[in-house]
Structure formats: structure tokens, C-alpha cells
Scaffold this motif. Structure first.
Motif, PDB file in Angstrom:
ATOM      1  N   ARG A  49     -31.850 -83.507 -37.273  1.00 48.81           N
ATOM      2  CA  ARG A  49     -31.042 -82.713 -37.351  1.00 48.81           C
ATOM      3  C   ARG A  49     -30.430 -81.677 -36.438  1.00 48.81           C
ATOM      4  O   ARG A  49     -29.592 -81.471 -36.376  1.00 48.81           O
ATOM      5  CB  ARG A  49     -31.215 -81.996 -38.843  1.00 48.81           C
ATOM      6  N   GLN A  53     -27.206 -81.710 -34.581  1.00 47.14           N
ATOM      7  CA  GLN A  53     -26.414 -80.337 -34.269  1.00 47.14           C
ATOM      8  C   GLN A  53     -26.075 -80.007 -33.141  1.00 47.14           C
ATOM      9  O   GLN A  53     -24.958 -79.559 -32.521  1.00 47.14           O
ATOM     10  CB  GLN A  53     -27.254 -79.386 -35.247  1.00 47.14           C
ATOM     11  N   GLN A  85     -21.574 -87.042 -38.880  1.00 49.12           N
ATOM     12  CA  GLN A  85     -21.459 -86.643 -40.124  1.00 49.12           C
ATOM     13  C   GLN A  85     -20.954 -85.054 -39.792  1.00 49.12           C
ATOM     14  O   GLN A  85     -20.520 -84.597 -40.796  1.00 49.12           O
ATOM     15  CB  GLN A  85     -22.564 -86.468 -41.119  1.00 49.12           C
ATOM     16  N   GLN A  86     -21.479 -84.518 -38.678  1.00 53.50           N
ATOM     17  CA  GLN A  86     -20.997 -83.026 -38.188  1.00 53.50           C
ATOM     18  C   GLN A  86     -19.559 -82.885 -37.699  1.00 53.50           C
ATOM     19  O   GLN A  86     -19.340 -81.845 -37.196  1.00 53.50           O
ATOM     20  CB  GLN A  86     -22.217 -82.652 -37.554  1.00 53.50           C
TER      21      GLN A  86
END
Length: 182
Positions: A49, A53, A85-86
């Protein structure tokens, strides 16, 4: 024309892609190379993650309507769904350059066991002994990267990782892939 996001492995830095953006730009193609390690590691958050990010934060600087092609090298392959997804941007494609393919909930060691079954147990043993991996030295990469200056830069960005990095499950969102893959 889509912008190409060149995602390096979490084991190395952006230098691994350093020659590619200039060549793409010479051909009229925009490309960016994020640094997956950003400002450091937060021991309380999953590595996957954090790295996703950090990659997404670079790509978020692009206009939201800009289409992106995500290109993963090596261990960055399993991160593409989390990076996606980000991003609010449309994704045109996912490309895997000598990279692992995401499988929901599998760890890097499990993915490695499927791809290189003879290497995974040895790597697990090394990591379980408390040693991070990789621990490449100049002589280990001399044949692969003959240019000494480039090899030194590659080694300077090396990010050896502990067992927890290799053992964490990497999620894939339902419906992935949402764009063509190659």
C-alpha cells in the motif's frame, strides 16, 4: 496520447527505468517514473500500500482526464491493481516487463514459488534468518549492467526488504483487470 507510468520494482529505485523516458520523449511519448519509496517506510502500513501510494502520488500530478498506461517492471507487477485504485485517471493498458502478474491475496513469496519454485524456499530461508534481500554487490551485476557508472547508480538505489515485505498478501480488486494487459 496516453502518458506512460513506468513503475520500478520495490527492490530498486527509479534509476532502473532512467534511460526509457528520454527515449520515449524523443519519440513524442510522455512518460513518468515514480519513486515507490517516497519519504520512507511506515512499519504500521503494508508495504504494498505504501509503495502503491507513492507511485500514485506522482501520477496524480497529471490532469485527471489524462489517460495512463501503467508499465510494471519485475516485482512491481502485483502492485498495478493497488496503484490503479488510487488513480482517477482512465487506464488504457497494463504492461508487464519481466514482471509478476497479480493474483488476489498471494504474497510475493507465493508468487515467486509459482514462477521459480526452486528459488522460493531458499529465499524464505534467507529472509527467515533475518537477512533482507537482495544484497547484490557490484560483481553480482557486472555481467547484467556492464557500465560501471550505471551499475553503481543502480546499487545505490537498492532497497533490500525483510521477510514481512515478501510475506504480506497483495490484494487485487474485483473486476481487475479493467483494461487490456500485455
Amino acid at each position: 496520447m496516453p502518458t506512460i507510468g513506468l513503475i520500478p520494482s520495490s527492490l530498486v529505485g527509479p534509476f532502473t527505468w532512467s534511460l526509457v523516458p528520454a527515449e520515449l520523449q524523443r519519440r513524442g511519448q510522455a512518460a513518468v517514473v515514480p519513486d515507490l519509496h517516497g519519504t520512507g517506510v511506515d512499519e504500521k502500513r503494508p508495504y504494498c500500500r505504501q509503495h502503491a501510494q507513492n507511485a500514485a502520488s506522482t501520477l496524480l500530478d497529471l490532469p485527471v482526464e489524462q489517460t495512463i498506461i501503467l508499465v510494471a517492471h519485475s516485482g512491481a507487477g502485483p502492485l498495478l491493481p493497488i496503484i490503479r485504485q488510487q488513480l482517477p485517471h482512465p487506464i488504457a493498458a497494463y504492461l508487464f516487463v519481466d514482471a509478476g502478474i497479480p493474483h488476489d491475496g498471494l504474497s510475493r513469496l507465493e508468487l515467486l514459488a509459482a514462477e521459480l519454485p526452486e528459488m522460493a524456499p531458499r529465499l524464505r530461508e534467507l529472509l527467515a534468518s533475518g537477512q533482507p534481500w537482495p544484497q547484490w554487490r557490484d560483481e553480482d551485476l557486472a555481467n547484467l549492467v556492464p557500465d560501471g557508472v550505471r551499475r553503481k547508480k543502480l546499487l545505490a538505489e537498492l532497497k533490500p526488504q525483510p521477510l514481512a515485505f515478501f510475506d504480506e498478501p497483495i490484494p487485487v480488486f474485483p473486476g481487475w483487470p479493467d483494461a487490456p494487459c500485455a
